[in-house]
Scaffold this active site. Sequence first.
Site, PDB file in Angstrom:
ATOM      1  N   GLN A  91       6.996 -16.604  43.543  1.00  0.00           N
ATOM      2  CA  GLN A  91       7.748 -17.841  43.802  1.00  0.00           C
ATOM      3  C   GLN A  91       7.778 -18.112  45.303  1.00  0.00           C
ATOM      4  O   GLN A  91       8.220 -19.169  45.732  1.00  0.00           O
ATOM      5  CB  GLN A  91       9.186 -17.683  43.299  1.00  0.00           C
ATOM      6  CG  GLN A  91       9.304 -17.425  41.804  1.00  0.00           C
ATOM      7  CD  GLN A  91      10.730 -17.034  41.441  1.00  0.00           C
ATOM      8  OE1 GLN A  91      11.586 -17.875  41.212  1.00  0.00           O
ATOM      9  NE2 GLN A  91      10.991 -15.738  41.392  1.00  0.00           N
ATOM     10  N   ASN A  92       7.335 -17.134  46.078  1.00  0.00           N
ATOM     11  CA  ASN A  92       7.457 -17.242  47.529  1.00  0.00           C
ATOM     12  C   ASN A  92       6.395 -18.171  48.104  1.00  0.00           C
ATOM     13  O   ASN A  92       5.261 -18.213  47.622  1.00  0.00           O
ATOM     14  CB  ASN A  92       7.341 -15.864  48.182  1.00  0.00           C
ATOM     15  CG  ASN A  92       8.452 -14.943  47.731  1.00  0.00           C
ATOM     16  OD1 ASN A  92       9.448 -15.405  47.182  1.00  0.00           O
ATOM     17  ND2 ASN A  92       8.287 -13.647  47.949  1.00  0.00           N
ATOM     18  N   HIS A 109       5.364 -21.862  43.370  1.00  0.00           N
ATOM     19  CA  HIS A 109       6.196 -22.841  44.082  1.00  0.00           C
ATOM     20  C   HIS A 109       5.511 -23.383  45.339  1.00  0.00           C
ATOM     21  O   HIS A 109       6.177 -23.911  46.219  1.00  0.00           O
ATOM     22  CB  HIS A 109       7.564 -22.231  44.442  1.00  0.00           C
ATOM     23  CG  HIS A 109       8.453 -22.026  43.249  1.00  0.00           C
ATOM     24  ND1 HIS A 109       9.590 -21.246  43.293  1.00  0.00           N
ATOM     25  CD2 HIS A 109       8.379 -22.509  41.979  1.00  0.00           C
ATOM     26  CE1 HIS A 109      10.173 -21.258  42.092  1.00  0.00           C
ATOM     27  NE2 HIS A 109       9.449 -22.005  41.292  1.00  0.00           N
ATOM     28  N   GLY A 176      12.671  -8.614  43.165  1.00  0.00           N
ATOM     29  CA  GLY A 176      13.338  -9.347  44.242  1.00  0.00           C
ATOM     30  C   GLY A 176      13.602 -10.810  43.967  1.00  0.00           C
ATOM     31  O   GLY A 176      13.449 -11.642  44.860  1.00  0.00           O
ATOM     32  N   ASN A 202      15.172  -4.706  41.803  1.00  0.00           N
ATOM     33  CA  ASN A 202      15.954  -5.648  42.614  1.00  0.00           C
ATOM     34  C   ASN A 202      17.082  -4.901  43.310  1.00  0.00           C
ATOM     35  O   ASN A 202      17.485  -3.807  42.896  1.00  0.00           O
ATOM     36  CB  ASN A 202      16.533  -6.744  41.709  1.00  0.00           C
ATOM     37  CG  ASN A 202      16.732  -8.067  42.439  1.00  0.00           C
ATOM     38  OD1 ASN A 202      15.911  -8.448  43.262  1.00  0.00           O
ATOM     39  ND2 ASN A 202      17.814  -8.750  42.151  1.00  0.00           N
ATOM     40  N   LEU A 203      17.595  -5.535  44.373  1.00  0.00           N
ATOM     41  CA  LEU A 203      18.699  -4.924  45.110  1.00  0.00           C
ATOM     42  C   LEU A 203      19.958  -4.837  44.261  1.00  0.00           C
ATOM     43  O   LEU A 203      20.751  -3.908  44.380  1.00  0.00           O
ATOM     44  CB  LEU A 203      18.963  -5.762  46.368  1.00  0.00           C
ATOM     45  CG  LEU A 203      19.676  -5.125  47.534  1.00  0.00           C
ATOM     46  CD1 LEU A 203      18.976  -3.862  47.990  1.00  0.00           C
ATOM     47  CD2 LEU A 203      19.763  -6.125  48.688  1.00  0.00           C
TER      48      LEU A 203
HETATM   49  C1  BJW Z   1      16.153  -7.770  47.348  1.00  0.00           C
HETATM   50  C2  BJW Z   1      16.113  -7.383  48.652  1.00  0.00           C
HETATM   51  C3  BJW Z   1      15.366  -6.250  48.922  1.00  0.00           C
HETATM   52  C4  BJW Z   1      17.323  -9.093  48.606  1.00  0.00           C
HETATM   53  N1  BJW Z   1      14.739  -5.622  47.941  1.00  0.00           N
HETATM   54  N2  BJW Z   1      15.525  -7.131  46.375  1.00  0.00           N
HETATM   55  C5  BJW Z   1      19.670 -26.367  34.152  1.00  0.00           C
HETATM   56  C6  BJW Z   1      19.284 -25.285  33.389  1.00  0.00           C
HETATM   57  C7  BJW Z   1      17.996 -24.768  33.483  1.00  0.00           C
HETATM   58  C8  BJW Z   1      17.083 -25.311  34.354  1.00  0.00           C
HETATM   59  C9  BJW Z   1      17.469 -26.383  35.116  1.00  0.00           C
HETATM   60  C10 BJW Z   1      18.739 -26.904  35.009  1.00  0.00           C
HETATM   61  N3  BJW Z   1      18.829 -27.942  35.875  1.00  0.00           N
HETATM   62  C11 BJW Z   1      17.641 -28.068  36.529  1.00  0.00           C
HETATM   63  C12 BJW Z   1      16.800 -27.118  36.074  1.00  0.00           C
HETATM   64  C13 BJW Z   1      15.411 -26.862  36.513  1.00  0.00           C
HETATM   65  C14 BJW Z   1      15.362 -26.349  37.925  1.00  0.00           C
HETATM   66  C15 BJW Z   1      16.280 -25.143  38.048  1.00  0.00           C
HETATM   67  O1  BJW Z   1      15.938 -24.036  37.699  1.00  0.00           O
HETATM   68  N4  BJW Z   1      17.465 -25.338  38.601  1.00  0.00           N
HETATM   69  C16 BJW Z   1      18.436 -24.244  38.738  1.00  0.00           C
HETATM   70  C17 BJW Z   1      19.200 -24.438  40.013  1.00  0.00           C
HETATM   71  C18 BJW Z   1      19.280 -24.187  37.486  1.00  0.00           C
HETATM   72  N5  BJW Z   1      13.996 -25.973  38.161  1.00  0.00           N
HETATM   73  C19 BJW Z   1      13.102 -26.842  38.599  1.00  0.00           C
HETATM   74  O2  BJW Z   1      13.409 -27.986  38.895  1.00  0.00           O
HETATM   75  C20 BJW Z   1      11.675 -26.374  38.653  1.00  0.00           C
HETATM   76  N6  BJW Z   1      10.837 -27.282  37.978  1.00  0.00           N
HETATM   77  C21 BJW Z   1      10.960 -27.481  36.662  1.00  0.00           C
HETATM   78  O3  BJW Z   1      11.782 -26.900  35.980  1.00  0.00           O
HETATM   79  O4  BJW Z   1      10.026 -28.362  36.157  1.00  0.00           O
HETATM   80  C22 BJW Z   1      10.118 -28.700  34.770  1.00  0.00           C
HETATM   81  C23 BJW Z   1       9.470 -27.701  33.869  1.00  0.00           C
HETATM   82  C24 BJW Z   1       9.728 -27.754  32.538  1.00  0.00           C
HETATM   83  C25 BJW Z   1       9.131 -26.871  31.663  1.00  0.00           C
HETATM   84  C26 BJW Z   1       8.279 -25.908  32.123  1.00  0.00           C
HETATM   85  C27 BJW Z   1       7.998 -25.850  33.449  1.00  0.00           C
HETATM   86  C28 BJW Z   1       8.612 -26.741  34.317  1.00  0.00           C
HETATM   87  C29 BJW Z   1      11.174 -26.298  40.083  1.00  0.00           C
HETATM   88  C30 BJW Z   1      11.863 -25.212  40.843  1.00  0.00           C
HETATM   89  C31 BJW Z   1      11.445 -25.240  42.292  1.00  0.00           C
HETATM   90  C32 BJW Z   1      12.180 -24.181  43.091  1.00  0.00           C
HETATM   91  N7  BJW Z   1      11.932 -24.364  44.430  1.00  0.00           N
HETATM   92  C33 BJW Z   1      12.541 -23.435  45.393  1.00  0.00           C
HETATM   93  C34 BJW Z   1      12.395 -24.035  46.802  1.00  0.00           C
HETATM   94  C35 BJW Z   1      11.002 -23.924  47.290  1.00  0.00           C
HETATM   95  C36 BJW Z   1      10.927 -24.549  48.606  1.00  0.00           C
HETATM   96  C37 BJW Z   1      11.305 -23.645  49.720  1.00  0.00           C
HETATM   97  O5  BJW Z   1      10.886 -22.494  49.770  1.00  0.00           O
HETATM   98  O6  BJW Z   1      12.005 -24.167  50.557  1.00  0.00           O
HETATM   99  O7  BJW Z   1      11.929 -22.157  45.309  1.00  0.00           O
HETATM  100  S1  BJW Z   1      14.256 -23.098  45.131  1.00  0.00           S
HETATM  101  C38 BJW Z   1      14.199 -21.453  45.713  1.00  0.00           C
HETATM  102  O8  BJW Z   1      14.612 -20.604  44.618  1.00  0.00           O
HETATM  103  C39 BJW Z   1      12.699 -21.137  45.975  1.00  0.00           C
HETATM  104  C40 BJW Z   1      12.552 -19.805  45.309  1.00  0.00           C
HETATM  105  O9  BJW Z   1      11.183 -19.609  44.982  1.00  0.00           O
HETATM  106  C41 BJW Z   1      13.460 -19.911  44.125  1.00  0.00           C
HETATM  107  C42 BJW Z   1      13.894 -18.581  43.567  1.00  0.00           C
HETATM  108  O10 BJW Z   1      14.643 -17.886  44.509  1.00  0.00           O
HETATM  109  P1  BJW Z   1      14.478 -16.307  44.596  1.00  0.00           P
HETATM  110  O11 BJW Z   1      13.120 -15.981  45.024  1.00  0.00           O
HETATM  111  O12 BJW Z   1      14.953 -15.699  43.354  1.00  0.00           O
HETATM  112  O13 BJW Z   1      15.444 -15.976  45.833  1.00  0.00           O
HETATM  113  P2  BJW Z   1      17.020 -15.689  45.840  1.00  0.00           P
HETATM  114  O14 BJW Z   1      17.465 -15.816  47.237  1.00  0.00           O
HETATM  115  O15 BJW Z   1      17.714 -16.522  44.843  1.00  0.00           O
HETATM  116  O16 BJW Z   1      17.169 -14.184  45.343  1.00  0.00           O
HETATM  117  C43 BJW Z   1      16.698 -13.097  46.107  1.00  0.00           C
HETATM  118  C44 BJW Z   1      16.919 -11.818  45.320  1.00  0.00           C
HETATM  119  O17 BJW Z   1      16.353 -10.753  46.047  1.00  0.00           O
HETATM  120  C45 BJW Z   1      18.400 -11.485  45.098  1.00  0.00           C
HETATM  121  O18 BJW Z   1      18.592 -11.096  43.744  1.00  0.00           O
HETATM  122  C46 BJW Z   1      18.652 -10.292  46.022  1.00  0.00           C
HETATM  123  O19 BJW Z   1      19.578  -9.356  45.500  1.00  0.00           O
HETATM  124  C47 BJW Z   1      17.266  -9.674  46.083  1.00  0.00           C
HETATM  125  N8  BJW Z   1      17.000  -8.934  47.294  1.00  0.00           N
HETATM  126  N9  BJW Z   1      16.915  -8.266  49.403  1.00  0.00           N
HETATM  127  C48 BJW Z   1      14.894  -6.104  46.677  1.00  0.00           C
HETATM  128  N10 BJW Z   1      15.297  -5.767  50.205  1.00  0.00           N
END
Ligand code: BJW
Length: 233
Positions: A91-92, A109, A176, A202-203
């Site tokens: 996702q990064n 992403h 992560g 994961n952490l």
């Molecule tokens: C460690 C550590 C260490 C720390 N060692 N671990 C309601 C219900 C369900 C879905 C939706 C809803 N309303 C809207 C939606 C859909 C929406 C969504 O999911 N929204 C949620 C907020 C609910 N999703 C979308 O819109 C997506 N598109 C979509 O759904 O299209 C329709 C579709 C339909 C059917 C099939 C397919 C598609 C698009 C999502 C785009 C996400 N974009 C982002 C931004 C990118 C731009 C940017 O980088 O600026 O992507 S959001 C952001 O979150 C980024 C990341 O890739 C993504 C995930 O975050 P991630 O990687 O999990 O990071 P963190 O910070 O959340 O977590 C870090 C973790 O690491 C933590 O757990 C820590 O503990 C751990 N950690 N240090 C190991 N050292």
Amino acid sequence: MTDIQSIVVLTGAGISAESGVPTFRGPDGLWEGHRVEDVATPDAYARDPDLVLDFYDQRRANLDRVTPNEAHEALGRLDAEWPGELLIVTQNVDDLHERGGATRLLHMHGELKKGWCLACDARAPFDGTMADRPACASCGTAGQIRPDIVWFGEMPYEMDRIDDALAACDLFVSIGTSGAVYPAAGFVQGARHHGARTLELNLEPSEGSIFFHESRMGRAGELVPAWVDEMLG
Ligand code: BJW
């Protein structure tokens, strides 16, 4: 973990944290002074393109100041040495997996180092400053290049390929990621539905932690090399 041929690995921001790349959902839900929702949507871009372009320009520039950590390098080793099928879905939007040696990789992403020209639809490597409104190398139009990043409400890349790999894998490993963003958050259930074993590294427990057969808590820089050693025997 015997009888494993095909592996899908999902990574999130936590794997790059030890390289110094900030995660999205810290304790106060803020990231570099912005709420993700304020910059990572098409509406935010339409409302204030300067803010959004500058935000991504800074992050792109920051990539030159960070390096892959032990977790990226371990996955690079798995990629080089695993004899079966492997797909690393990240996702990064950073390029640390590539620099850690991963090749069987896709960025669902998008990528900081790519631009998307809204005039001609070309997606191409980009390593400059979008806030300067450069011209597109394909069509020559200036000011129409946006980050090639999947924002909320947009369709992540290569979903068909990911779905096929999840349906065929024997092992799904999530590293992560908080499990807060779909469709990636649903991959564990998709893989389980098709009979895969599932492992979380994961952490702290992710939002979908209960769906995994096994969860190991700790730093990616420790857990991932240990898991890769297990897999490569
Ligand atoms: C460690 C550590 C260490 C720390 N060692 N671990 C309601 C219900 C369900 C879905 C939706 C809803 N309303 C809207 C939606 C859909 C929406 C969504 O999911 N929204 C949620 C907020 C609910 N999703 C979308 O819109 C997506 N598109 C979509 O759904 O299209 C329709 C579709 C339909 C059917 C099939 C397919 C598609 C698009 C999502 C785009 C996400 N974009 C982002 C931004 C990118 C731009 C940017 O980088 O600026 O992507 S959001 C952001 O979150 C980024 C990341 O890739 C993504 C995930 O975050 P991630 O990687 O999990 O990071 P963190 O910070 O959340 O977590 C870090 C973790 O690491 C933590 O757990 C820590 O503990 C751990 N950690 N240090 C190991 N050292």
